[in-house]
Design an enzyme around this catalytic site. Structure first.
Site, PDB file in Angstrom:
ATOM      1  N   GLU A  47      18.563  19.648 -99.786  1.00 69.62           N
ATOM      2  CA  GLU A  47      19.147  20.841 -99.163  1.00 69.62           C
ATOM      3  C   GLU A  47      18.613  22.089 -99.820  1.00 69.62           C
ATOM      4  O   GLU A  47      18.280  23.072 -99.165  1.00 69.62           O
ATOM      5  CB  GLU A  47      20.685  20.805 -99.270  1.00 69.62           C
ATOM      6  CG  GLU A  47      21.392  21.867 -98.422  1.00 69.62           C
ATOM      7  CD  GLU A  47      21.589  23.227 -99.101  1.00 69.62           C
ATOM      8  OE1 GLU A  47      21.915  24.192 -98.400  1.00 69.62           O
ATOM      9  OE2 GLU A  47      21.403  23.335-100.334  1.00 69.62           O
ATOM     10  N   GLU A  48      18.537  22.064-101.163  1.00 69.63           N
ATOM     11  CA  GLU A  48      18.159  23.267-101.913  1.00 69.63           C
ATOM     12  C   GLU A  48      16.702  23.660-101.673  1.00 69.63           C
ATOM     13  O   GLU A  48      16.283  24.752-102.039  1.00 69.63           O
ATOM     14  CB  GLU A  48      18.404  23.062-103.415  1.00 69.63           C
ATOM     15  CG  GLU A  48      19.868  22.828-103.788  1.00 69.63           C
ATOM     16  CD  GLU A  48      20.768  24.045-103.591  1.00 69.63           C
ATOM     17  OE1 GLU A  48      20.259  25.099-103.162  1.00 69.63           O
ATOM     18  OE2 GLU A  48      21.987  23.914-103.844  1.00 69.63           O
TER      19      GLU A  48
ATOM     20  N   ASP B 133      29.878  22.822 -97.621  1.00 64.24           N
ATOM     21  CA  ASP B 133      29.047  23.348 -98.714  1.00 64.24           C
ATOM     22  C   ASP B 133      29.872  24.388 -99.465  1.00 64.24           C
ATOM     23  O   ASP B 133      30.970  24.742 -99.033  1.00 64.24           O
ATOM     24  CB  ASP B 133      27.750  23.962 -98.154  1.00 64.24           C
ATOM     25  CG  ASP B 133      26.610  23.894 -99.165  1.00 64.24           C
ATOM     26  OD1 ASP B 133      26.879  23.904-100.396  1.00 64.24           O
ATOM     27  OD2 ASP B 133      25.441  23.845 -98.731  1.00 64.24           O
TER      28      ASP B 133
END
Lengths: 359, 347
Positions: B207-208, B230
């Site tokens: 995701e990052e 999130d």
């Protein structure tokens, strides 16, 4: 009270709560660790702890009143709460010369020695910073401590303006065979540990001492208004040994002259700092003691930093002073790094110099 | 295990983007028991399935991301220092004199080196070095490091957790494994027959570094609808944006073009009727989360985004409120049990 020695003693001292002006907890701990292993223990009115080991042996003449002062400081850098905001955060000022670059995101303990709460120095998330701000340290007046309080009222139940804070940091041995240690306050506190061990040794051994030895554990070194000057007035020494830490910069890319000293290379002998030229004869004597005793030492490069050397040397009618220290990386941060072998070298060299001094 | 303990256990794991499978065994033992099945795909997505036992039931996706920001070793320097680059948006202001873990052939402890102020040139005392110029002090020699730390070794913040007053927890990795812990707690609280469908809990990878794990997993799974969770920024005194949710106000529900309006409204209504504390959060465009890619995966997946407000995101000392985390657990529980939502969005 449990008696600690070796790395456990270093750990307990490193983790003790004692920013300048709030050294009571550290002093009480040192008193218990010395206990009856001395010939006298006093506190002066400035908060310094002074421990006496009496002279003895063929070279000792009580009529001469020769006094050797061995000094280190008990205090550490920290913070003071200056405002509780409406939202329950704590604005703070620095105690001592902490580098603002090492503060963001650090865990802290707020309060006094017997009444503390945990907190963290908050940072604005990277997503909310401009590209320019990301390259600059946040100024201290923009930082605040979050203790989890939801309002000023909440926070006031736990802390008050004027409360102290220090880093919340454990002692971690690391590196090859645990040769390095990381912790807070690894300046004066390493020397505090060494001097406690030296006192215990001198008390238990029968080595000759040409001088009455006065160990001074002093206050307020980190704010520059040193308790060491008061301790020197009280003791009125003939000679002085200053112990503590030397901030080093032994990193890749830094020239050897600019490194000051290096971890793992032994006890540091200083020729000079920014305010003091140390006594050349005593420094040569200390180097000879190290060589004869097989104790590793290094000569500090340059004259960086200041110390308690000046208040000692300039007290009363002047005192010949020598400086023995442990090289420490990242001083005045939550993660000071020192070599345990260098600490042992300081301890051994202190013993050798104290026992070796002749009238 | 309490929610607090599960958050600390999951967030302590090293899951720097690209290293998600390093945590497979621990995930299996920590949360595997709450599910019927676990699968790991080519990108390091970890999928945990809990079935409701009814054939043809809707497929409900619950996504939180497994990966975290961190660093990677790119060089070994004289004296036992490591050079690194960042993976994801690491906040460099917290690095000088910060503590890290180097996940080489063995896990080494390290400190980010910094020079004493009094030895710096006058103009440099306020400058922060770019991360590529920072060094990690390990206490080993260069030769020892060459043996112990292959280039590419991930580096993470040292996991240290502190409980603050007011039920606040401080530590690393809350983004986003704290939400993962809430998802597991919420899912575990619902008996299979009360589930509105089969629950696919996705601990997604990468995701990052651009949400590519959720993109591919969403395509492969084709769920009927999805709940993404999130972290979001909680209100802090020095933020220009005063609309951020104050910590302690519960779940933040995003209103956004990338999420499904009807699903969002129904989820908010569910929270309202079940008295789960929440606030609406306006995120009109890019949400900075996996919701961005799941809404457009395959033929489009109706998605709702719930967020956990935290402070100091992407640092070693993120702060969350346990009451918000508990609200998030309740919201997950309500969402996966909701027959109304299943009726509207189930195929």
């Amino acid at each position: 009270m449990r008696m600690y020695s070796g790395q456990e003693l270093v750990r307990e001292l490193s983790q003790a709560f004692g920013p300048s002006g709030c050294e009571d907890g550290v002093r009480a701990f040192i008193r218990t660790q010395i206990g009856a292993s001395c010939d006298g223990m006093t506190e002066d009115r400035a908060g310094n702890l002074i421990v006496r080991i009496a002279g003895r042996g063929v070279d000792y003449d009580p009529a001469e009143e020769r006094r050797l002062m061995v000094s280190t400081h008990m205090d550490e850098v920290g913070f003071m709460v200056r405002e509780i905001t409406d939202e329950g955060y704590l604005k703070f000022s620095l105690i001592g010369q902490t580098d603002p670059r090492v503060l963001c995101g650090r865990h802290v303990v707020v309060g006094e020695e017997n009444r503390t709460v945990k907190g963290v120095i908050a940072t604005k998330a990277i997503h909310m910073q401009t590209a320019e701000k990301r390259t600059k340290a946040t100024p201290v007046n923009k930082m605040y401590i979050d203790i989890g309080a939801k309002s000023a009222g909440d926070a006031e139940k736990l802390v008050q303006v004027g409360d102290y804070a220090t880093f919340d940091s454990d002692l971690v041995p690391f590196g090859k065979d645990g040769r390095y240690i990381k912790g807070k306050a690894l300046g004066g506190r390493l020397a505090c540990a060494a001097l406690i061990e030296v006192i215990r040794y001198l008390h238990a051994s029968s080595c000759e001492l040409a001088y009455d030895v006065y160990f001074a554990f002093t206050c307020n070194r980190e704010i520059g208004i040193s308790g060491a000057s008061v301790a020197a007035f009280t003791v009125n020494p003939t000679l002085a040994i200053l112990t503590g830490a030397t901030a080093v910069n032994d990193l890749p890319g830094v020239s050897p002259e600019a490194r000051v000293a290096a971890l793992g290379e032994g006890c540091v002998l200083s020729l000079a700092d920014r305010q003091t030229l140390y006594d050349a004869g005593l420094t040569r004597f200390a180097a000879r003691c190290a060589e004869e005793g097989g104790i590793r030492y290094q000569i500090k490069q340059g004259d960086s930093d200041t110390s308690d050397g000046a208040p000692l040397q300039r007290s009363m009618a002047g005192v010949r002073t020598v400086s023995l220290s442990v090289p420490v990386r990242y001083t005045h941060s939550a993660a000071c790094v020192a070599s345990y072998e260098d600490y042992q070298a300081l301890l051994n060299l202190c013993k050798a110099v104290i026992c070796g001094l002749k009238p | 295990m309490t929610l607090n303990q599960l958050i600390v256990s999951l967030c302590s794991l090293m899951t720097v983007s690209g290293n998600e499978t390093c945590a497979t065994q621990e995930l299996q033992s920590l949360i595997g028991g709450a599910f019927d099945e676990m699968q790991v795909d080519a990108l390091g997505n970890h999928l945990f399935i809990k079935r409701c036992g009814r054939p043809g039931a809707p497929k409900i996706l619950v996504d939180t991301h497994l990966d975290e920001i961190g660093m990677m070793v790119t060089g070994i320097r004289e004296g036992g220092f490591l050079s690194v680059i960042n993976i994801g948006g690491v906040d460099t202001r917290i690095l000088p004199a910060g503590e890290v873990a180097v996940y080489g052939k063995q896990t080494l402890y390290g400190v980010v080196a910094t020079s004493p102020v009094h030895l710096l040139p006058a103009g440099d005392t306020e400058k922060l070095k770019p991360i590529g110029e920072m060094l990690i002090d390990t206490g080993y020699s260069k030769e020892e490091l060459e043996e112990l730390v292959p280039l590419g070794t991930p580096v993470g913040f040292r996991p240290v957790y502190t409980e603050l007053a007011g039920g606040r927890l401080c530590g690393k990795g809350f983004d986003d494994k704290a939400c993962g812990a809430c998802a597991v707690f919420g899912i575990d609280a619902v008996p299979p027959r009360e589930l509105a469908g089969d629950v696919y809990f996705l601990f997604s990878a990468f995701e990052e570094t651009g949400s590519c794990g959720a993109r591919t997993a969403g395509f492969g799974l084709r769920p009927d609808y999805a709940l993404v969770m999130d972290v979001t920024h909680a209100r802090i005194p020095d933020a220009e944006d005063r609309t951020l949710s104050p910590m302690g106000s519960g779940v933040s529900i995003a209103a956004s073009a990338v999420t499904n309006r009807r699903l969002t409204r129904m989820t908010a209504e569910l929270c309202r009727t079940q008295k789960i504390p929440f606030l609406m959060e306006a995120e009109p465009g890019n949400t900075g989360t996996n919701a961005n890619v799941l809404g457009n995966a395959a033929e489009g997946i109706p998605t709702v985004l719930l967020s956990l407000p935290i402070k100091s995101m992407h640092s070693a000392a993120e702060v969350l409120g346990m009451e918000d985390a508990k609200a998030l657990c309740q919201a997950v529980k309500a969402f996966i049990s909701s027959r109304e939502i299943a009726e509207v969005f189930g195929s």
